[in-house]
Design a protein around this motif. Structure first.
Motif, short mmCIF file in Angstrom:
data_model
loop_
_atom_site.label_atom_id
_atom_site.label_comp_id
_atom_site.label_asym_id
_atom_site.label_seq_id
_atom_site.Cartn_x
_atom_site.Cartn_y
_atom_site.Cartn_z
N ARG A 53 0.77 -1.40 0.03
CA ARG A 53 0.02 0.07 0.02
C ARG A 53 1.00 1.27 0.02
NH1 ARG A 53 -2.22 -3.78 3.11
NH2 ARG A 53 -4.32 -4.36 2.76
N GLY A 54 1.95 1.33 1.01
CA GLY A 54 2.71 2.46 0.91
C GLY A 54 3.96 2.66 -0.08
N GLY A 55 4.03 1.62 -0.95
CA GLY A 55 4.84 1.74 -1.94
C GLY A 55 6.27 1.25 -1.70
N ILE A 56 6.49 0.84 -0.31
CA ILE A 56 7.69 0.49 0.14
C ILE A 56 8.22 -0.71 -0.09
CG2 ILE A 56 9.17 0.41 2.29
CD1 ILE A 56 8.14 3.09 1.49
N ILE A 57 7.42 -1.86 -0.03
CA ILE A 57 7.77 -3.39 -0.24
C ILE A 57 7.32 -3.75 -1.57
CG2 ILE A 57 7.74 -5.40 0.73
CD1 ILE A 57 8.86 -3.55 2.68
N SER A 58 8.21 -4.21 -2.63
CA SER A 58 7.63 -4.80 -3.51
C SER A 58 8.36 -6.24 -3.58
CB SER A 58 8.38 -4.08 -4.72
OG SER A 58 9.74 -3.71 -4.71
N ASN A 59 7.65 -7.19 -4.53
CA ASN A 59 8.07 -8.66 -4.77
C ASN A 59 7.91 -8.81 -6.20
OD1 ASN A 59 9.06 -9.88 -2.17
ND2 ASN A 59 6.80 -9.05 -1.34
N TYR A 60 9.01 -9.58 -6.80
CA TYR A 60 9.11 -9.94 -8.09
C TYR A 60 8.85 -11.58 -8.20
CZ TYR A 60 10.15 -5.08 -8.42
OH TYR A 60 10.03 -3.76 -8.56
N ALA A 61 8.43 -11.89 -9.56
CA ALA A 61 8.67 -13.27 -9.89
C ALA A 61 10.09 -13.34 -10.32
CB ALA A 61 7.89 -13.60 -11.21
N ASP A 62 10.84 -14.57 -10.10
CA ASP A 62 12.16 -15.07 -10.34
C ASP A 62 12.32 -14.25 -11.69
OD1 ASP A 62 12.63 -17.56 -8.20
OD2 ASP A 62 12.64 -15.53 -7.96
N SER A 63 11.46 -14.81 -12.61
CA SER A 63 11.67 -14.57 -14.10
C SER A 63 11.97 -13.16 -14.55
CB SER A 63 10.36 -15.19 -14.95
OG SER A 63 9.30 -14.59 -14.47
N VAL A 64 11.31 -12.00 -13.72
CA VAL A 64 11.51 -10.66 -14.18
C VAL A 64 12.42 -10.03 -13.19
CG1 VAL A 64 9.06 -10.80 -15.08
CG2 VAL A 64 9.39 -9.89 -12.86
N LYS A 65 12.99 -10.64 -12.15
CA LYS A 65 13.59 -10.01 -11.26
C LYS A 65 14.71 -9.44 -11.88
CE LYS A 65 13.45 -11.91 -7.12
NZ LYS A 65 13.45 -12.83 -5.91
N GLY A 66 15.00 -8.21 -11.57
CA GLY A 66 16.37 -7.65 -11.90
C GLY A 66 16.12 -6.87 -13.37
N ARG A 67 15.00 -7.01 -13.79
CA ARG A 67 14.75 -6.65 -15.21
C ARG A 67 13.29 -5.82 -15.38
NH1 ARG A 67 12.79 -9.66 -19.28
NH2 ARG A 67 11.94 -11.24 -17.93
N PHE A 68 12.15 -5.97 -14.47
CA PHE A 68 11.09 -5.26 -14.29
C PHE A 68 11.20 -4.38 -12.68
CE2 PHE A 68 8.14 -8.14 -16.99
CZ PHE A 68 8.94 -7.95 -18.15
N THR A 69 10.50 -3.34 -12.79
CA THR A 69 10.54 -2.47 -11.46
C THR A 69 9.05 -2.00 -11.43
OG1 THR A 69 12.73 -1.87 -11.92
CG2 THR A 69 10.98 -0.42 -10.25
N ILE A 70 8.23 -2.46 -10.38
CA ILE A 70 7.15 -1.91 -10.15
C ILE A 70 7.17 -0.64 -9.27
CG2 ILE A 70 6.60 -3.59 -7.96
CD1 ILE A 70 3.79 -3.81 -8.83
N SER A 71 6.36 0.23 -9.45
CA SER A 71 6.00 1.33 -8.75
C SER A 71 4.56 1.90 -8.66
CB SER A 71 7.02 2.63 -9.36
OG SER A 71 6.69 2.94 -10.42
N ARG A 72 4.38 2.95 -7.53
CA ARG A 72 2.88 3.58 -7.48
C ARG A 72 3.00 4.77 -6.87
NH1 ARG A 72 -0.13 -0.14 -3.54
NH2 ARG A 72 -1.84 1.59 -3.85
N ASP A 73 2.05 5.67 -7.43
CA ASP A 73 1.73 7.10 -7.02
C ASP A 73 0.55 7.07 -6.52
OD1 ASP A 73 1.64 9.66 -6.85
OD2 ASP A 73 2.64 10.30 -8.65
N ASN A 74 0.53 7.00 -5.34
CA ASN A 74 -0.97 7.10 -4.31
C ASN A 74 -1.60 8.49 -4.65
OD1 ASN A 74 -0.92 4.62 -3.71
ND2 ASN A 74 -0.04 5.15 -1.54
N ALA A 75 -0.97 9.57 -4.98
CA ALA A 75 -1.55 10.68 -5.24
C ALA A 75 -2.21 10.82 -6.90
CB ALA A 75 -0.46 11.77 -5.25
N LYS A 76 -1.66 9.96 -7.36
CA LYS A 76 -2.51 9.80 -8.76
C LYS A 76 -3.11 8.81 -9.06
CE LYS A 76 1.49 12.83 -11.07
NZ LYS A 76 2.50 12.67 -12.18
N ASN A 77 -3.26 7.77 -7.93
CA ASN A 77 -4.03 6.48 -8.34
C ASN A 77 -3.35 5.70 -9.62
OD1 ASN A 77 -5.26 7.39 -6.08
ND2 ASN A 77 -7.20 7.58 -7.04
N THR A 78 -1.97 5.61 -9.47
CA THR A 78 -1.44 4.86 -10.67
C THR A 78 -0.57 3.82 -10.21
OG1 THR A 78 0.45 6.49 -11.04
CG2 THR A 78 -1.86 6.73 -12.42
N VAL A 79 -0.12 2.71 -10.77
CA VAL A 79 0.92 1.63 -10.61
C VAL A 79 1.40 1.45 -11.94
CG1 VAL A 79 -0.67 -0.20 -10.72
CG2 VAL A 79 1.51 -0.36 -9.51
#
Length: 125
Positions: A53-79
């Motif tokens: 929820r707070g955008g602090i903790i993220s987890n990735y599938a092994d197949s994408v780790k190191g290549r993909f990055t998830i982020s969110r902006d709670n002010a804009k309601n986007t991920v």
């Protein structure tokens, strides 16, 4: 009415980058863990990444780790999902999803209660 709308899919080249975005409406966005899943041709839907929820903790599938990055902006309601070093096996329909359970985002699709319609990502070799 809750809506999750993905955008940014399309055709990419192996080794290249694409960025997906998901815009949420009709819910208190900051109260939900958010996830990205994908479903390739003839495959079951699989976990890609999640962010709490707070955008602090993220987890990735092994197949994408190191290549993909998830982020969110709670002010804009986007991920967003930044996808680098694309591979042909990343070809799939990508879905964003929202979960109101757990402290951290789940890797399990059934833990998510709201889903977007999906956006196609095709990676050519």
């Amino acid at each position: 009415q809750v809506q999750l709308v993905e955008a940014g899919g399309g055709l990419g080249q192996a080794g290249g980058s694409l960025r997906l975005s998901c815009a949420a409406s009709g819910l208190t966005f900051s109260m939900y863990n958010m996830g990205w899943f994908r479903q390739g041709p003839g495959k079951v839907r699989e976990f890609v990444a999640t962010i709490n929820r707070g955008g602090i903790i993220s987890n990735y599938a092994d197949s994408v780790k190191g290549r993909f990055t998830i982020s969110r902006d709670n002010a804009k309601n986007t991920v967003d999902l930044q996808m680098n070093s694309l591979k042909p096996e990343d070809t799939a329909v990508y879905y964003c999803a929202a979960s109101d359970s757990g402290v951290y985002g789940s890797r399990v699709p059934r833990d998510y209660i709201f889903w977007g319609q999906g956006t196609q990502v095709t990676v050519s070799s």
